[in-house]
Design an enzyme around this catalytic site. Structure first.
Site, PDB file in Angstrom:
ATOM      1  N   ASP A   1       0.799  -1.156  -0.099  1.00  0.00           N
ATOM      2  CA  ASP A   1       0.081   0.032   0.003  1.00  0.00           C
ATOM      3  C   ASP A   1       0.819   1.145  -0.014  1.00  0.00           C
ATOM      4  O   ASP A   1       2.283   1.236   0.294  1.00  0.00           O
ATOM      5  CB  ASP A   1      -0.867   0.041   1.284  1.00  0.00           C
ATOM      6  CG  ASP A   1      -1.881   0.955   0.931  1.00  0.00           C
ATOM      7  OD1 ASP A   1      -2.048   1.733   0.053  1.00  0.00           O
ATOM      8  OD2 ASP A   1      -3.094   0.954   1.569  1.00  0.00           O
TER       9      ASP A   1
HETATM   10  C1  BGC Z   1      -5.014   3.390  -0.125  1.00  0.00           C
HETATM   11  C2  BGC Z   1      -5.042   2.592  -1.121  1.00  0.00           C
HETATM   12  C3  BGC Z   1      -4.890   3.080  -2.448  1.00  0.00           C
HETATM   13  C4  BGC Z   1      -3.516   3.854  -2.518  1.00  0.00           C
HETATM   14  C5  BGC Z   1      -3.203   4.614  -3.932  1.00  0.00           C
HETATM   15  C6  BGC Z   1      -3.706   4.215  -0.046  1.00  0.00           C
HETATM   16  O1  BGC Z   1      -3.707   5.164   0.858  1.00  0.00           O
HETATM   17  O2  BGC Z   1      -5.055   2.696   1.008  1.00  0.00           O
HETATM   18  O3  BGC Z   1      -6.383   1.616  -1.083  1.00  0.00           O
HETATM   19  O4  BGC Z   1      -4.785   2.298  -3.481  1.00  0.00           O
HETATM   20  O5  BGC Z   1      -3.549   4.640  -1.342  1.00  0.00           O
HETATM   21  O6  BGC Z   1      -3.818   5.656  -3.705  1.00  0.00           O
END
Ligand code: BGC
Length: 737
Positions: free
Chosen positions: A221
């Site tokens: 993530d």
């Molecule tokens: C989120 C993800 C997301 C990623 C990219 C993170 O903060 O938890 O779900 O895909 O950011 O935006």
């Protein structure tokens, strides 16, 4: 193939920027984008995260709505459309679906997740991935794992026992990985039992790769990596976003000093290379904006759940209605945070309703607190109208990625409006807009009908009009329970935890698994949902040792409709505490008025088993299981018993096993009671039962225990040797008298 240096390899295993991977000799860069319910390709505005502006794409209903459809085929079509839009924008991997379990209704990101149940989450997650990947675009299954809250999501340790992980929090991931092989899996921010998901070897390698056979790439993530070397060792391939100079430097040093096996780096590079290879080189053709809007409307129509209806719905065409509530004019159709897309168009319910009938409108509230003028105007309108459609719900800022909600209540000005509007008019249809569950108290009884629309995506307005006017019969079912009180939720005392630790004290008893087991009333149970027609079930047959169930469903009403056939399994008394019933299969069928169909549901042994932590394996206990068809987790309409032999006796008995296990064992139990003179024919307590938790070895150290060593050894032989076991079982059954 070009040989890469350690430096090049270490650079490749992180992003080139927020949304692109690094290129190297022989390896292209590819682009990824959020996800999950639309494509959020950021504009080159200088704002990397791009929350403000992204290229227009269709906003389909977020998972909270889609899940309520319980419609695999529909979710797959949404996945295909998302694939086409990703291809059109040159996106190789779409960051979704999010399939975390809704442990608490307060989780700020519940709108992005499917269900409190792993079967619904896993099945619909798999359909989404199948659809998306059929278009040559990879999924990123997220957030792996146990990311069930936003509070302290970057640091919190979810303390969960293994049985609960295996039965509740991992199975949806397992289903999607084993069935669809998503191109990538995204690890979560949080720690799992003390270890960051990004550094969790058990999770990313043992379970994901070794047990489930995952062959794709593990992506972090965004910003989830703390220690890049530890993450590499655990099985994390791609750190996003990048570049991260510290990570690269640490990898180079560790690989050169052989502190980390360079082969691990090679494997990650190989997986990234494979990911690039399977991605399309060029952008695909433009997508069909109108067709996707129509699909978004079809999905929205099935995503609503008609919770209550005293007969006021459907509305008669052409009759004047009062529409009250700012949400009818300015819909909230998606949640806040990284999943927020820039829709190609938005269809407010007010416009769609006005196309069908004369409408009087009053906003009733703004979003800046109680507004006396708007309130009074709306109540007056309600008083002089025949029927009211009252749109209420959670404002945008109430739920979002990054934080959790504190309670389940609607804003107080809206609660006051519901009270006054329902007092002024007996025919009020409350139309709810919310991503996570809201309380229906104390106003539930005063509404003539309640339509839970969740967040419906850009075409929700038209879909609401279709349902309230009866052009389509509502067919959504709750994928999560609606409690009477927040305090009734099983995670209540353990959510969101203390500081950086959240203890999953309720174990497997999440959602309806708890309410049904502890007999705690809810406002609406998991699986509930009304339609404009009625369905009857009969002739439930369970065949093939419980592995195939079939039932006849008939539409006994006067209009066409869709029914969700829900199959639950209730276990016999067990060695461990098990939920009263668990959803094990479902199917959605369309039936014309008066029509019948036979629905078959295949089950696996897993449907009957629990995860036994002593043997680290799934166990089916011998006994009688009830296979049930329910209108919800609470209302079972037909059931059949199936007797299963169980997989239990294979567990070895030893001299260290507790006496209770010796007694419960089908071979040694009856014999022991005879040798030990412990028959309690008159129903009294036997001494052996009293010392059930003591090991056999310790019991035999007591003076005058009538079980001699030779007898004990013979019993062990009988229990653990299949041939002797058969004979002994016969002897055991021949009881004198
Ligand atoms: C989120 C993800 C997301 C990623 C990219 C993170 O903060 O938890 O779900 O895909 O950011 O935006």
């Amino acid at each position: 193939m070009v040989q890469l240096s350690i430096e090049e390899k270490s650079a490749l295993v992180a992003g080139a920027d927020f949304w692109n991977t690094v290129s190297a000799p022989g390896i292209r860069s590819i682009a990824v984008a959020d996800g999950p319910h639309g494509v959020r390709k950021t504009q080159p505005t200088g704002e990397d995260f791009g929350l403000g502006a992204s290229i227009a794409s269709t906003c389909f209903p977020p998972a909270t709505g889609l899940a309520s459809s319980w419609n695999r085929e529909l979710v797959e079509r949404v996945g295909q459309a998302l694939g086409d839009e990703s291809r059109a924008q040159g996106i190789a991997v779409l960051l979704g679906p999010g399939i975390n379990i809704k442990r608490s209704p307060l989780c700020g990101r519940n709108f992005e997740y499917f269900s409190e149940d792993p079967v619904v989450s896993g099945e619909l997650g798999a359909s989404y991935v199948r659809g998306l990947q059929s278009r040559g675009v990879g999924a990123s299954l997220k957030h792996f794992a146990v990311n069930n809250q936003e509070t302290n999501r970057m640091t919190v340790s979810a303390e969960v026992d293994e049985r609960t992980l295996r039965e509740l929090y991992l199975p949806a991931f397992e289903t999607v990985v084993m069935r669809e092989q998503p191109w990538t899996v995204m690890c979560s921010y949080n720690r799992v039992n003390g270890v960051y998901a990004a550094e969790n070897h058990w999770l990313l390698t043992q379970v994901l790769r070794h047990e489930w056979g995952f062959t794709g790439a593990v992506v972090s993530d965004w910003g989830a990596v703390d220690d890049r070397v530890a993450a590499l060792r655990a099985g994390l391939d791609l750190e996003m976003p990048g570049p991260v100079p510290d990570s690269k430097a640490a990898l180079v040093v560790a690989a050169k000093a052989s502190a980390v096996d360079e082969k691990l780096l090679d494997s990650s590079v190989e997986r990234i290379r494979a990911l690039v290879r399977r991605s399309a080189k060029d952008a695909g053709p433009a997508f069909d904006v109108d067709a996707h809007h129509t699909l978004a409307r079809a999905a929205a129509t099935e995503s609503m759940v008609l919770l209550k209806n005293d007969g006021v719905l459907p509305l008669g065409q052409g009759k004047r209605v009062a529409v009250i509530g700012q949400f009818a004019r300015s819909p909230r159709f998606q949640g806040a945070g990284s999943s927020q897309v820039n829709p190609t168009r938005v269809e407010p319910a007010l416009d769609a309703l006005m196309l069908r009938t004369p409408v009087d409108f009053a906003a009733g509230y703004g979003f800046g607190g109680y507004n006396e003028e708007l309130h009074a105007e709306a109540v007056a309108l309600a008083g002089r109208s025949d029927t009211v459609l009252l749109f209420v719900g959670l404002p945008d800022g109430d739920e979002s990625e990054g934080y959790d909600r504190a309670d389940l209540q609607l804003p107080s000005d809206q609660l006051a409006l519901i009270a006054d509007v329902t007092a002024a008019n007996p025919r009020v249809v409350v139309v709810l807009t919310n991503g996570g569950v809201v309380s229906l108290e104390p106003w539930h009884d005063s509404a003539a009908a309640i339509l839970e629309t969740w967040l419906l995506g850009q075409a929700g307005g038209g879909a609401i009009a279709e349902v309230v006017f009866g052009e389509v019969s509502p067919s959504g079912r709750l994928a999560e329970s609606i409690p009477l009180r927040l305090q009734d939720n099983p995670s209540f005392l353990n959510f969101p935890g203390d500081g950086d630790v959240v203890r999953y004290g309720e174990g497997v008893f999440v959602g309806y698994r708890y309410y049904e087991s502890a007999d705690v009333p809810v406002r609406y149970p998991f699986g509930h949902g009304l339609s404009y027609t009625s369905f009857e079930y009969d002739n439930l047959v369970v065949a093939r040792d419980g592995l195939l169930a079939s039932v006849t469903v008939t539409n006994t009403g006067s209009v066409a409709g869709k029914e969700v056939v829900q199959l639950y399994v209730a276990p016999p008394p067990s060695a461990v505490r098990r939920p009263a019933r668990e959803l094990r299969g479902f199917a959605k069928v369309h039936l014309e008025a008066g029509a019948s169909t036979r629905v078959e549901l295949a089950l696996t042994r897993r449907a009957y088993s629990y995860f036994d932590v002593t043997t680290s394996d799934w166990v089916v206990e011998a006994g009688e299981y009830s296979v049930q068809i329910g209108r919800s987790a609470h209302e079972i309409v037909v059931e059949k018993t199936v007797a299963l032999a169980g997989s239990r006796p294979t567990q070895k008995l030893t001299i260290e096993s507790p006496v209770s296990e010796w007694l419960a064992h089908p071979v040694t139990g009856p014999l022991l009671r005879r040798f030990g003179g412990a028959d309690s024919a008159e129903g009294g307590t036997s001494v052996l039962d009293m010392v059930g938790s003591m090991s056999m070895r310790r019991l035999m150290r007591f003076p005058d225990v009538p079980i001699k060593e030779a007898q004990m050894k013979a019993l062990l032989l009988a229990a653990n040797n299949p041939v002797v076991r058969g004979v002994a079982q016969l002897v055991g059954r021949k009881r004198p008298g």
